[in-house]
Design a protein around this motif. Structure first.
Motif, PDB file in Angstrom:
ATOM      1  N   CYS A  29       0.829  -1.206   0.000  1.00 45.42           N
ATOM      2  CA  CYS A  29       0.000   0.000   0.000  1.00 45.42           C
ATOM      3  C   CYS A  29       0.865   1.257   0.000  1.00 45.42           C
ATOM      4  N   ILE A  30       1.916   1.241   0.799  1.00 46.21           N
ATOM      5  CA  ILE A  30       2.814   2.395   0.874  1.00 46.21           C
ATOM      6  C   ILE A  30       3.522   2.606  -0.458  1.00 46.21           C
ATOM      7  N   ARG A  31       3.989   1.515  -1.066  1.00 44.75           N
ATOM      8  CA  ARG A  31       4.663   1.618  -2.378  1.00 44.75           C
ATOM      9  C   ARG A  31       3.709   2.144  -3.443  1.00 44.75           C
ATOM     10  N   ARG A  32       2.471   1.717  -3.383  1.00 48.25           N
ATOM     11  CA  ARG A  32       1.468   2.154  -4.360  1.00 48.25           C
ATOM     12  C   ARG A  32       1.200   3.652  -4.272  1.00 48.25           C
ATOM     13  N   ASP A  33       1.171   4.191  -3.064  1.00 51.16           N
ATOM     14  CA  ASP A  33       0.750   5.580  -2.865  1.00 51.16           C
ATOM     15  C   ASP A  33       1.899   6.567  -2.743  1.00 51.16           C
ATOM     16  N   ARG A  34       3.133   6.089  -2.671  1.00 53.90           N
ATOM     17  CA  ARG A  34       4.241   7.008  -2.474  1.00 53.90           C
ATOM     18  C   ARG A  34       4.456   7.872  -3.713  1.00 53.90           C
ATOM     19  N   PRO A  35       4.878   9.122  -3.555  1.00 48.43           N
ATOM     20  CA  PRO A  35       5.177   9.969  -4.719  1.00 48.43           C
ATOM     21  C   PRO A  35       6.426   9.471  -5.441  1.00 48.43           C
ATOM     22  N   ARG A  36       6.606   9.928  -6.641  1.00 48.42           N
ATOM     23  CA  ARG A  36       7.773   9.523  -7.418  1.00 48.42           C
ATOM     24  C   ARG A  36       9.046   9.952  -6.688  1.00 48.42           C
ATOM     25  N   PRO A  37      10.008   9.051  -6.523  1.00 45.17           N
ATOM     26  CA  PRO A  37      11.219   9.398  -5.770  1.00 45.17           C
ATOM     27  C   PRO A  37      12.101  10.397  -6.503  1.00 45.17           C
ATOM     28  N   ASN A  38      13.006  10.988  -5.769  1.00 47.69           N
ATOM     29  CA  ASN A  38      13.996  11.896  -6.330  1.00 47.69           C
ATOM     30  C   ASN A  38      14.833  11.176  -7.388  1.00 47.69           C
ATOM     31  N   ASP A  39      15.319  11.903  -8.385  1.00 50.36           N
ATOM     32  CA  ASP A  39      16.080  11.267  -9.469  1.00 50.36           C
ATOM     33  C   ASP A  39      17.582  11.174  -9.182  1.00 50.36           C
TER      34      ASP A  39
ATOM     35  N   GLY B 112      18.896   0.709  -2.224  1.00 47.99           N
ATOM     36  CA  GLY B 112      18.927   1.989  -2.911  1.00 47.99           C
ATOM     37  C   GLY B 112      18.069   2.997  -2.164  1.00 47.99           C
ATOM     38  N   VAL B 113      18.548   4.222  -2.036  1.00 48.65           N
ATOM     39  CA  VAL B 113      17.767   5.309  -1.442  1.00 48.65           C
ATOM     40  C   VAL B 113      17.863   6.519  -2.359  1.00 48.65           C
ATOM     41  N   ASP B 114      16.885   7.434  -2.260  1.00 39.99           N
ATOM     42  CA  ASP B 114      16.961   8.650  -3.065  1.00 39.99           C
ATOM     43  C   ASP B 114      17.686   9.744  -2.289  1.00 39.99           C
ATOM     44  N   ALA B 115      17.738  10.936  -2.855  1.00 45.26           N
ATOM     45  CA  ALA B 115      18.505  12.029  -2.250  1.00 45.26           C
ATOM     46  C   ALA B 115      17.948  12.462  -0.901  1.00 45.26           C
ATOM     47  N   LYS B 116      16.666  12.163  -0.653  1.00 46.41           N
ATOM     48  CA  LYS B 116      16.055  12.507   0.632  1.00 46.41           C
ATOM     49  C   LYS B 116      16.323  11.453   1.703  1.00 46.41           C
TER      50      LYS B 116
END
Length: 236
Positions: free
Chosen positions: A67-77, A98-102
């Motif tokens: 559910c969290i993956r479905r609703d999360r906003p697009r990650p940082n590039d 893997g993690v994004d810039a945030k």
């Protein structure tokens, strides 16, 4: 304890879904063992065994994660990639993360190798889910070079250990849980648990040091509201 019954009960389960969701939340968010969650529920009048808690976590942790993956906003590039060794039944495995810039987790993958084939498998999985990144930061492991060049030739690949502090920090919770659980019991268990753990903590661990007290409380309230929505979507 007055057990809440606002939502329909799950077929075949003794306790309301709110109780099950609370057990899953406590296990992942508070870094507790199944015995700790058993005691926490017992103090509130809910008598279950630690085995029941384990079954709840295994069965419904994935539901909340999805559910969290479905609703999360697009990650940082801008992505940070790293791998850390974990021991399963006396054998070395590698946890690729893997993690994004945030600092928000993108994905994890447990593999038995730390080579170019393993790096390509993990990176291809990320690109399939999130599209092509603008910047990829890794340590100096050379296994990343060919997969990144072949899958995202236009990305800026920066291989430098000192630039990867964001993901080094994200490994801390894994080490903490590994210690509490007395090491992971199998490849499958590690993959299932860590996938759910990273995503659940994604909404319940905002960057508190970057927020005012009021903003943090609003973020926490939003997270609990989302959790209630996902609890309503649970299915037996």
């Amino acid at each position: 304890m007055n057990i809440p019954t606002d939502m329909p009960r799950l077929k075949g389960f003794r306790y309301p879904r709110e109780v099950i969701a609370y057990a899953v939340w406590a296990y992942h968010r508070l870094a507790l063992s199944t015995a700790d969650v058993e005691d926490l529920l017992a103090a509130r009048g809910v008598i279950v065994s630690r085995e029941t808690v384990r079954l709840w976590v295994n069965r419904f942790g994935l539901h909340f994660s999805d559910c969290i993956r479905r609703d999360r906003p697009r990650p940082n590039d801008k992505w940070h990639l790293d791998e850390v060794v974990i021991t399963i039944r006396g054998k070395k495995h590698w946890l690729w993360r893997g993690v994004d810039a945030k600092g928000d987790a993108l994905d994890i993958l447990v593999q038995t190798r730390r080579n170019a084939k393993a790096a390509k498998r993990f990176f291809k999985r990320l690109v399939t889910k999130f599209g092509e990144p603008r910047v990829v930061i890794t340590d100096k492991l050379r296994s990343y070079i060919k997969p990144i060049k072949s899958l995202v030739p236009n990305a800026d690949h920066r291989a430098h250990k000192g630039l990867n502090n964001a993901i080094e920090v994200s490994h801390r919770s894994t080490r903490k849980r590994e210690k509490i659980m007395g090491r992971f019991k199998s490849h499958r268990q590690a993959q299932r648990f860590l996938s759910a753990h990273d995503r659940i903590n994604l909404i319940f661990r905002p960057r508190r040091y970057q927020l005012t007290a009021i903003s943090y409380r609003h973020a926490r309230s939003d997270a609990f509201s989302l959790w209630a929505d996902y609890t309503a979507e649970m299915a037996a």
